[in-house]
Design an enzyme around this catalytic site. Structure first.
Site, short mmCIF file in Angstrom:
data_model
loop_
_atom_site.label_atom_id
_atom_site.label_comp_id
_atom_site.label_asym_id
_atom_site.label_seq_id
_atom_site.Cartn_x
_atom_site.Cartn_y
_atom_site.Cartn_z
N GLY A 1 5.05 1.34 -4.13
CA GLY A 1 4.82 0.80 -5.46
C GLY A 1 6.06 0.96 -6.31
O GLY A 1 6.79 0.00 -6.55
N GLN A 40 -9.92 13.30 -45.15
CA GLN A 40 -8.49 13.42 -44.84
C GLN A 40 -8.19 13.24 -43.36
O GLN A 40 -7.22 12.57 -42.99
CB GLN A 40 -7.97 14.77 -45.33
CG GLN A 40 -7.97 14.91 -46.85
CD GLN A 40 -7.50 16.28 -47.30
OE1 GLN A 40 -7.22 17.15 -46.49
NE2 GLN A 40 -7.40 16.46 -48.61
N ALA A 70 8.13 -10.16 -17.05
CA ALA A 70 6.74 -9.78 -17.27
C ALA A 70 6.64 -8.57 -18.19
O ALA A 70 5.74 -8.51 -19.05
CB ALA A 70 6.07 -9.47 -15.93
N ARG A 71 7.52 -7.61 -18.05
CA ARG A 71 7.49 -6.41 -18.88
C ARG A 71 7.73 -6.75 -20.34
O ARG A 71 7.18 -6.10 -21.24
CB ARG A 71 8.52 -5.40 -18.38
CG ARG A 71 8.17 -4.79 -17.04
CD ARG A 71 9.38 -4.16 -16.38
NE ARG A 71 9.03 -3.56 -15.10
CZ ARG A 71 9.92 -3.21 -14.17
NH1 ARG A 71 11.22 -3.42 -14.38
NH2 ARG A 71 9.52 -2.66 -13.03
N LEU A 116 -14.97 6.47 -34.03
CA LEU A 116 -16.31 5.88 -33.95
C LEU A 116 -17.33 6.83 -33.35
O LEU A 116 -18.52 6.49 -33.27
CB LEU A 116 -16.28 4.58 -33.13
CG LEU A 116 -16.11 3.30 -33.96
CD1 LEU A 116 -14.72 3.25 -34.59
CD2 LEU A 116 -16.34 2.07 -33.11
N GLU A 146 3.76 -2.76 -13.39
CA GLU A 146 5.06 -3.28 -13.84
C GLU A 146 6.03 -2.14 -14.18
O GLU A 146 6.79 -2.21 -15.15
CB GLU A 146 4.89 -4.19 -15.07
CG GLU A 146 3.88 -5.29 -14.91
CD GLU A 146 4.35 -6.41 -14.01
OE1 GLU A 146 5.44 -6.29 -13.45
OE2 GLU A 146 3.61 -7.39 -13.86
N PRO A 189 0.81 -1.23 0.00
CA PRO A 189 0.00 0.00 0.00
C PRO A 189 0.84 1.27 0.00
O PRO A 189 0.48 2.27 -0.63
CB PRO A 189 -0.83 -0.13 1.28
CG PRO A 189 -0.95 -1.60 1.50
CD PRO A 189 0.35 -2.18 1.04
N ARG A 226 -19.21 3.33 -42.35
CA ARG A 226 -19.98 4.47 -41.84
C ARG A 226 -19.97 5.60 -42.87
O ARG A 226 -18.89 6.03 -43.31
CB ARG A 226 -19.36 4.94 -40.53
CG ARG A 226 -19.98 6.21 -39.95
CD ARG A 226 -21.32 5.95 -39.32
NE ARG A 226 -21.75 7.09 -38.51
CZ ARG A 226 -22.92 7.16 -37.89
NH1 ARG A 226 -23.78 6.14 -38.00
NH2 ARG A 226 -23.23 8.19 -37.16
N GLY A 254 14.21 -8.99 -11.48
CA GLY A 254 14.44 -9.91 -12.60
C GLY A 254 13.16 -10.56 -13.07
O GLY A 254 12.96 -10.78 -14.28
#
Length: 389
Positions: free
Chosen positions: A141, A284, A246-247, A343, A368, A138, A272, A241
């Site tokens: 980080g 354009q 993960a990164r 959109l 991460e 907490p 559309r 490491g």
């Protein structure tokens, strides 16, 4: 069920081997058939798709780039292509695979005993067991060195006290890889579900990563056997490491989210019609946005592919991965925003994937290692001067 055709402006498929293309096709089919039909409802309900772990385990997606213990032994590029396709489905789906493989199986594989590997890796690979990674607290980080969770030796046990939060899979995990401060420094431990003094609670109210479980972990005089210490997981460098692994997957994965947004917008704008009954893709300003997206996606693909080749050659450095993660996440987030804009009002509806990807990518930009932290990693690499304080 429509099959995703891919996004390959520069014929990058020609740089992939037949085996790499086959792995990607397997992952692409899985996402098209198993994830895309259910992900809207999963995101709405705030629950992962049912049976996800077992399904990905059967296909070899969990711990895919590890060797032995039932793991697929994929190359880094093959692994990256799997992460790309999974995140095309949803960041929460890719996050599950990333945590299971890079943050739980990898540290057991790299830092654990043979007994720990034999006990956990086959079950984690198959999806029979689920794991989580407890580093963030907490109060800490971006600065994990400040962690306050402690582990003290007591005879043949370790006693853990503290709290971890923002833990993917935390409240459904059978085992947690937990980092704690000891008298000898930071160490990694395996804490099994239902251990007395260990509790996990799911975090609710998320507007992002809703198809993924996020939890807090608490340790109150939690006693674990000495055999549950990961013997080679010593120091913060060991934890970092794992995060590098993960990164790397994130840097590939977010390209899939960007592709999904881009292709959805490209198709929509060619159908559309506005102003003289022309498709809005004839204007354009629309073409400029599509041109920006396809250019940035292509650059991100090249960066990811080169990083994958370097990783297989043993030449990829953590600072390289910081550039991969930072650049590609920012690119994907901007693609989500631009495609939502193309959109118009339809872009906020969950019939289309843009807002879901956009919300998810806000989390991916932060976890991460935040965008700012990775900028400082790159800055230290090019100047030789650390500027974290």
């Amino acid at each position: 069920m429509a099959t995703f055709r891919g996004v390959d402006y520069m014929h990058l498929d020609s740089l992939l081997s037949e085996q790499e293309l086959l792995v990607r096709q397997t992952a692409r089919r899985f996402v098209d058939e198993q994830i895309q039909p259910v992900i809207r409802d999963s995101f709405r309900d705030g629950k992962p798709p049912a049976g996800l772990a077992r399904q990905m385990g059967e296909l070899g997606f969990l711990g895919a780039n590890l060797d032995g213990y039932g793991c697929a032994g994929m190359s880094s590029v093959e692994y990256g292509l799997v992460m790309l396709e999974l995140e095309r489905g949803d960041s929460g789906v890719r996050s599950f695979a990333s945590v299971q493989g890079a943050l739980v199986m990898y540290p057991i594989h790299a830092y654990g005993t043979e007994e720990q590997r034999q006990n956990w890796l086959p079950r984690l690979q198959s999806g029979e067991a689920v794991g989580c990674f407890g580093l963030t607290e907490p109060g800490f980080g971006s600065n994990p060195a400040g962690m306050t969770t402690t582990a003290r030796r007591d005879g043949g046990h370790w006693v853990l006290n503290g709290e971890k939060t923002w833990i993917t899979n935390g409240s459904v995990a059978d085992v947690a890889v937990v980092w704690a401060r000891t008298e000898q420094g930071i160490h990694g431990f395996l804490v099994e579900r239902c251990t007395p003094g260990f509790s996990a609670s799911e975090l609710h109210g998320k507007l992002s990563m809703r198809a993924s479980v996020t939890s807090s972990l608490a340790f109150s005089d939690c006693r674990i056997p000495s055999a549950n210490q990961l013997p080679a997981a010593k120091g913060l460098k060991a934890a970092l490491g794992c995060l590098t692994q993960a990164r790397f997957g994130i840097g590939w994965g977010v390209i899939g989210a960007a592709m999904d947004c881009y292709e959805s917008a490209r198709q929509y704008t060619t159908i559309r019609k506005q102003f003289d009954d022309k498709p809005i893709a004839a204007h354009q300003l629309v073409q400029e946005k599509l041109a920006w997206m396809i250019t940035e996606i292509t650059k991100a693909q090249l960066l990811a592919l080169h990083c994958g080749r370097l990783k297989d050659q043993g030449k990829l450095e953590p600072a390289h991965v910081s550039m991969l993660k930072r650049n590609n996440v920012a690119m994907a987030l901007e693609c989500a925003r631009l495609s939502r804009d193309l959109l118009g009002a339809n872009g906020i509806m969950d019939e289309y994937p843009m807002m879901r990807h956009m919300c998810n990518l806000e989390t991916v930009k932060t976890y991460e290692g935040t965008d700012h932290i990775h900028a400082l990693v790159i800055g230290e690499k090019v100047t030789g001067i650390a500027a974290y304080k």
